[in-house]
Design a protein around this motif. Structure first.
Motif, mmCIF file in Angstrom:
data_model
loop_
_atom_site.group_PDB
_atom_site.id
_atom_site.type_symbol
_atom_site.label_atom_id
_atom_site.label_comp_id
_atom_site.label_asym_id
_atom_site.label_seq_id
_atom_site.Cartn_x
_atom_site.Cartn_y
_atom_site.Cartn_z
ATOM 1 N N LEU A 261 0.804 -1.230 0.000
ATOM 2 C CA LEU A 261 0.000 0.000 0.000
ATOM 3 C C LEU A 261 0.833 1.275 0.000
ATOM 4 C CD1 LEU A 261 -2.950 -0.879 2.411
ATOM 5 C CD2 LEU A 261 -2.782 -1.143 -0.064
ATOM 6 N N ARG A 262 2.150 1.165 0.014
ATOM 7 C CA ARG A 262 3.032 2.331 -0.065
ATOM 8 C C ARG A 262 2.717 3.335 1.043
ATOM 9 N NH1 ARG A 262 5.832 2.945 -4.711
ATOM 10 N NH2 ARG A 262 5.896 5.193 -4.364
ATOM 11 N N ALA A 263 2.689 2.854 2.281
ATOM 12 C CA ALA A 263 2.349 3.709 3.420
ATOM 13 C C ALA A 263 3.578 4.415 3.964
ATOM 14 C CB ALA A 263 1.705 2.881 4.527
ATOM 15 N N SER A 264 3.391 5.653 4.390
ATOM 16 C CA SER A 264 4.427 6.422 5.060
ATOM 17 C C SER A 264 3.833 7.064 6.308
ATOM 18 C CB SER A 264 4.976 7.527 4.152
ATOM 19 O OG SER A 264 5.647 6.997 3.035
ATOM 20 N N VAL A 265 4.632 7.156 7.357
ATOM 21 C CA VAL A 265 4.232 7.901 8.542
ATOM 22 C C VAL A 265 4.408 9.381 8.230
ATOM 23 C CG1 VAL A 265 4.667 8.331 10.981
ATOM 24 C CG2 VAL A 265 4.977 6.032 10.050
ATOM 25 N N VAL A 266 3.345 10.147 8.377
ATOM 26 C CA VAL A 266 3.401 11.558 8.013
ATOM 27 C C VAL A 266 3.452 12.431 9.259
ATOM 28 C CG1 VAL A 266 2.218 11.216 5.818
ATOM 29 C CG2 VAL A 266 0.882 11.756 7.855
ATOM 30 N N SER A 267 4.034 13.596 9.107
ATOM 31 C CA SER A 267 4.091 14.567 10.192
ATOM 32 C C SER A 267 2.723 15.218 10.371
ATOM 33 C CB SER A 267 5.128 15.645 9.872
ATOM 34 O OG SER A 267 4.686 16.423 8.768
ATOM 35 N N GLN A 268 2.563 15.923 11.494
ATOM 36 C CA GLN A 268 1.306 16.640 11.693
ATOM 37 C C GLN A 268 1.119 17.729 10.656
ATOM 38 O OE1 GLN A 268 0.918 17.632 16.053
ATOM 39 N NE2 GLN A 268 -1.222 17.298 15.539
ATOM 40 N N ARG A 269 2.211 18.307 10.205
ATOM 41 C CA ARG A 269 2.081 19.344 9.178
ATOM 42 C C ARG A 269 1.501 18.754 7.895
ATOM 43 N NH1 ARG A 269 2.806 24.294 7.659
ATOM 44 N NH2 ARG A 269 2.963 24.605 5.420
ATOM 45 N N VAL A 270 2.044 17.626 7.457
ATOM 46 C CA VAL A 270 1.527 16.997 6.243
ATOM 47 C C VAL A 270 0.083 16.555 6.458
ATOM 48 C CG1 VAL A 270 1.781 15.031 4.686
ATOM 49 C CG2 VAL A 270 3.796 16.300 5.431
ATOM 50 N N GLU A 271 -0.215 16.051 7.654
ATOM 51 C CA GLU A 271 -1.588 15.664 7.969
ATOM 52 C C GLU A 271 -2.523 16.869 7.834
ATOM 53 O OE1 GLU A 271 -3.706 12.941 11.442
ATOM 54 O OE2 GLU A 271 -1.626 13.577 11.676
ATOM 55 N N GLY A 272 -2.060 18.026 8.315
ATOM 56 C CA GLY A 272 -2.867 19.236 8.193
ATOM 57 C C GLY A 272 -3.029 19.683 6.754
ATOM 58 N N MET B 174 -13.588 30.675 17.883
ATOM 59 C CA MET B 174 -14.310 30.191 16.710
ATOM 60 C C MET B 174 -15.816 30.341 16.932
ATOM 61 S SD MET B 174 -13.992 26.359 15.073
ATOM 62 C CE MET B 174 -12.196 26.415 15.084
ATOM 63 N N GLU B 175 -16.463 31.116 16.082
ATOM 64 C CA GLU B 175 -17.897 31.350 16.250
ATOM 65 C C GLU B 175 -18.717 30.115 15.927
ATOM 66 O OE1 GLU B 175 -19.129 34.746 14.054
ATOM 67 O OE2 GLU B 175 -17.966 36.164 15.266
ATOM 68 N N SER B 176 -18.327 29.397 14.882
ATOM 69 C CA SER B 176 -19.085 28.214 14.488
ATOM 70 C C SER B 176 -18.184 27.289 13.688
ATOM 71 C CB SER B 176 -20.311 28.599 13.647
ATOM 72 O OG SER B 176 -19.917 29.214 12.431
ATOM 73 N N ALA B 177 -18.608 26.037 13.583
ATOM 74 C CA ALA B 177 -17.913 25.048 12.758
ATOM 75 C C ALA B 177 -18.966 24.268 11.995
ATOM 76 C CB ALA B 177 -17.068 24.116 13.617
ATOM 77 N N ARG B 178 -18.607 23.821 10.806
ATOM 78 C CA ARG B 178 -19.532 23.060 9.968
ATOM 79 C C ARG B 178 -18.924 21.711 9.646
ATOM 80 N NH1 ARG B 178 -22.755 24.999 4.512
ATOM 81 N NH2 ARG B 178 -23.553 22.945 3.928
ATOM 82 N N HIS B 179 -19.641 20.649 9.976
ATOM 83 C CA HIS B 179 -19.154 19.307 9.680
ATOM 84 C C HIS B 179 -19.538 18.904 8.266
ATOM 85 C CE1 HIS B 179 -19.646 14.732 9.952
ATOM 86 N NE2 HIS B 179 -18.357 14.979 9.904
ATOM 87 N N LEU B 180 -18.526 18.538 7.480
ATOM 88 C CA LEU B 180 -18.745 17.962 6.159
ATOM 89 C C LEU B 180 -18.130 16.568 6.179
ATOM 90 C CD1 LEU B 180 -18.018 20.944 3.730
ATOM 91 C CD2 LEU B 180 -20.226 20.074 4.508
ATOM 92 N N PRO B 181 -18.961 15.526 6.079
ATOM 93 C CA PRO B 181 -18.451 14.155 6.202
ATOM 94 C C PRO B 181 -17.386 13.838 5.155
ATOM 95 C CG PRO B 181 -20.843 14.188 6.369
ATOM 96 C CD PRO B 181 -20.427 15.560 5.920
ATOM 97 N N SER B 182 -16.381 13.101 5.587
ATOM 98 C CA SER B 182 -15.325 12.652 4.681
ATOM 99 C C SER B 182 -14.745 11.358 5.215
ATOM 100 C CB SER B 182 -14.214 13.708 4.566
ATOM 101 O OG SER B 182 -13.467 13.778 5.768
ATOM 102 N N ALA B 183 -14.107 10.607 4.330
ATOM 103 C CA ALA B 183 -13.382 9.401 4.741
ATOM 104 C C ALA B 183 -11.979 9.822 5.157
ATOM 105 C CB ALA B 183 -13.340 8.396 3.600
ATOM 106 N N GLY B 184 -11.891 10.442 6.328
ATOM 107 C CA GLY B 184 -10.611 10.958 6.787
ATOM 108 C C GLY B 184 -10.051 11.963 5.799
ATOM 109 N N GLY B 185 -8.760 11.834 5.493
ATOM 110 C CA GLY B 185 -8.125 12.713 4.523
ATOM 111 C C GLY B 185 -7.993 12.093 3.150
#
Length: 395
Positions: free
Chosen positions: A171-182, A364-375
């Motif tokens: 699956l060509r997996a790599s451990v990513v940093s929090q920056r890349v995750e963001g 933060m005044e408000s947040a809106r959830h938009l469903p996703s399969a993670g990233g």
């Protein structure tokens, strides 16, 4: 292809991608329209040093490829299979998306020795085998995976990725940093906003991604993409509630329920101290009246934001509405929460308190959830994840 500006790293020239991300500069619907017209779409490349380069990319249609992107998280493993037009960086059609629970962060906390353990890793391996089989049945010819927070810390995480995820499954997996995750979270939020018809544009998006072991908030600034990452997520928040607030052993009792409102207030105070102050760029971005933003909170329906939407009864909520929901749920037993339709009920109150605490810290005044399969959606659009792809090699 139009020439790149001097000094701009071309993601297609290297398979090394950690710390780098491609940012779609137009909503995908607009990109597809430009592709039909045969014009050039503008794209930006975000390098690890924070600079942004722009180059033109011919957006002529090409043969689609079916890709499968896997986001192996601390509490959930996610996959999305889609037809992608690589050269135009466009998701043409999502064929399948799913998420499966595998509480590796919780398993690591229970063991207390810095490892995830063979049992949880075997469960994760079986989930990934089934996901890959389903993806291949749908025609997926290319696979790529990222591993996030728990794999950055677990002593047995990299060995599992090398032997099973990469060695056995390929699956060509790599451990990513929090920056890349963001960064991947930002791509996913922009794609989700476009799909949902949220007309904020990429510069109007503040992306928020929260998993079992960490959360990331990201937005485009004047010089590139800004990312704020904190090592606190749903599983670690639950452990904090049990141990730091209630004074019990998480190894012996994983459910903090029933949580009193005083427990929730104490957890919020502890979280506020652990998280610390928000970065100035985020405070300024959220406070800018002349440049309004929409906070897009991504993730599945059983994640922290899906639970927040469920508790508030709507996809977009304010901090006040979320705290009112917390007050309503305080004192509930596991059975009460299950009867109310929640899953993984032991984590519900800690998740909601975490979301509310972050909203309070950053104003933060408000947040809106938009469903996703993670990233996964962002992964499908990230050029460097697919540098091995035959569809990219000729470009």
């Amino acid at each position: 292809m139009a020439p790149r500006p001097a000094g701009c790293h071309d993601p297609r020239s290297s398979s090394a991608w950690l710390g780098q991300i491609c940012l779609v500069s137009l909503p995908r619907a607009v990109s597809r329209a430009h592709a039909r017209e045969g014009s050039h779409c503008a794209w930006r490349w975000q390098e690890s040093r924070g600079s942004v380069c722009a180059f033109g990319m011919p957006a002529t249609p090409e043969k689609a490829v079916v890709r499968a992107a896997y986001d192996i998280g601390s509490g959930l493993s996610k996959v999305q299979v889609a037809e992608v037009e690589p050269r135009a960086r466009t998701i043409l059609r999502v064929l399948h998306a799913e998420q499966r629970q595998c509480l590796m962060r919780e398993a690591m906390a229970l063991r207390g020795d810095g490892s995830i353990g063979a049992e949880a890793l075997a469960e994760c391996a079986q989930i990934l085998r089934e996901m890959k089989a389903r993806a291949e049945a749908l025609g997926a010819a290319e696979h790529a995976a990222i591993a996030t927070a728990v794999f950055r810390e677990a002593s047995d995480g990299q060995g599992f990725l090398d032997a099973t995820v990469n060695g056995e499954l390929g699956l060509r997996a790599s451990v990513v940093s929090q920056r890349v995750e963001g960064e991947i979270g930002f791509l996913t939020a922009v794609a989700a906003a476009s799909d949902a018809g949220v007309g904020c544009g990429e510069r109007g998006v503040v992306a928020w991604d929260s998993g079992g072991g960490s959360f990331q908030v990201s937005a485009l600034g004047g010089t590139g993409l800004d990312v704020w990452g904190v090592h606190l997520g749903s599983a670690s928040a639950t452990a904090l509630m049990v141990e730091a607030v209630q004074g019990r052993s998480f190894a012996e009792e994983q459910s903090p329920n029933p949580c009193s409102i005083d427990d929730c207030l104490a957890l919020a105070e502890r979280m506020r101290a652990d998280i610390g102050p928000a970065p100035g760029w985020l405070l300024d971005r959220l406070a800018a009246r002349g440049d309004p933003v929409t906070v897009i909170a991504i993730g599945g329906k059983t994640g922290a934001f899906g639970n927040s939407a469920q508790a508030c009864g709507k996809a977009m909520w304010t901090a006040g509405e979320l705290w009112a929901a917390i007050e309503c749920l305080a004192g509930s037993t596991d059975g009460d929460l299950q009867a109310a339709g929640f899953t993984t009920v032991r984590m519900i109150l800690p998740k909601l308190v975490l979301v509310h605490t972050v909203m309070s810290i950053v104003g933060m005044e408000s947040a809106r959830h938009l469903p996703s399969a993670g990233g996964c959606a962002g992964m499908l659009l990230c050029d460097s994840l697919w540098a091995f792809s035959p569809a990219r090699s000729s470009h």
